[in-house]
Write an enzyme that holds these catalytic residues in place. Sequence first.
Site, short mmCIF file in Angstrom:
data_model
loop_
_atom_site.label_atom_id
_atom_site.label_comp_id
_atom_site.label_asym_id
_atom_site.label_seq_id
_atom_site.Cartn_x
_atom_site.Cartn_y
_atom_site.Cartn_z
N PRO A 277 0.73 -1.12 0.02
CA PRO A 277 0.19 -0.18 0.04
C PRO A 277 0.93 1.21 0.14
O PRO A 277 1.78 1.16 0.77
CB PRO A 277 -0.69 -0.13 1.40
CG PRO A 277 0.20 -0.83 2.12
CD PRO A 277 0.84 -1.76 1.28
N CYS A 358 1.85 28.30 -17.18
CA CYS A 358 1.33 28.96 -18.58
C CYS A 358 0.88 27.60 -19.25
O CYS A 358 1.11 27.44 -20.38
CB CYS A 358 2.71 29.04 -19.28
SG CYS A 358 3.64 30.58 -18.40
#
Length: 429
Positions: A277, A358
């Site tokens: 996990p 951007c």
Amino acid sequence: MDFFKYKNGELFCEDVPAEKIAREVGTACYVYSKATFLYHYRQIRDAFAPLNPTICYSVKSCGNLNILKFLANEGCGFDVTSGGELFRALQAGGDAKKMIYAGVGKTDQEIADGINAGIAAFNLESEEEIENVDRVAGSIGKKAIGAIRINPDVDPGAKTHAKTTTGKKETKFGVDIERAERVFEQYRNLKNLRIGGVHIHIGSPIYEVEPYVDAVKKMTALIDRLTERGHKIEWFDCGGGFGVNYEKPEQAHPVTDHARALIPLLQGKPYRIAFEPGRYIAGNAGVLLTRVLYRKQGGEKKFVIVDAGMNDLIRPTLYESYHHIWPVKPDEKNLNADRRRDFQVVAGETVDIVGPICESGDYLGRNRSLPNVKRGDLLAVFTAGAYGFAMASNYNNRPRLPEVLVDGSAYKIIRKRETLEDLVALERI
Ligand code: LLP
């Protein structure tokens, strides 16, 4: 379950106000709760205790040395998937005997490093890789141990994103279950590599119990067939992928549900069990703190521009993942709007929370109901512990964020904020 709570009108991580950390460390920054990491690790360990499994925390989800250290101290093993992760896990004092090494493209150097470190096993993903591990082990005069990653061809459920589904046939991972017996047969007598286990990892995150049950049933039947053919299967690594609550409290099953379904299928088997996990341990143990820089309007849309971007947390734009976002100090009207339980924003607005990068895809949340926020306000992006900092980049030449670990009423910077000089240091040649 986590230790990020609103008290007296503001967010605390354990006993430390989030605003205090942001003020002293600067924003944006990742903040982790040690108690939450440990809570989830222990929850998995205890839930599966009747199987006495090896739990190998998936380093890729959140691999800061300091976090690996306290997990190693708890007896946790590690799932590593590159030379870098192996290095980290060893530097953290991890026990190589509890490390498993996965990945479809291990290089010769990485294989040799794994063998020399004395790892428990390689998870082997293809015939060519099996042959190569045998060859590399021979070339350094050592023996390697491996498990074959099997592709059990189970459907992980609709909520698992296509980019993180791994247990179906059409994937680069593992060996198809139909071919598994042939591959075991073919590599029965390698000189330098002993294949003694099987491994699966069906996807991440998985929100249902059934895919695990289906996969484990297919695999225990396969192990029986392999045993009949004289192969000695000593361990079965069931992988990771347990989902967490990104959106609301009961979105994911607690690990106890998985354990209840899987223990009867695996108890009493003559082989050891492992789990890998990552997200279940790290996911809710971290938040990303970010400040509002500006607000603006674009047509009908309202934007809240913050100082963290897709380079800091790429999950929203890469997987359309939902991360709950809420002010660290909500206005009085919204004080009682318990995050992840009550989205009834009082006198709020619908906004996109976007970063400075951007690209139009640079968002942390879209069309969110949020209490009114203004320049300078601090927001928390929740459930950012797993695959948050771990997937961060320097895109747009933004220094990577600091990581902070809270333990009770104290906090510590466990990774410094990168500097502008760090951005160019390796280019000064
Ligand atoms: N074992 C193997 C072989 C894996 O490939 C992975 C994750 C894990 C264990 C741990 O899975 P977890 O328990 O953390 O779900 N970047 C994506 C997730 C990619 C998972 C890759 N492998 C995300 O942000 O959702």
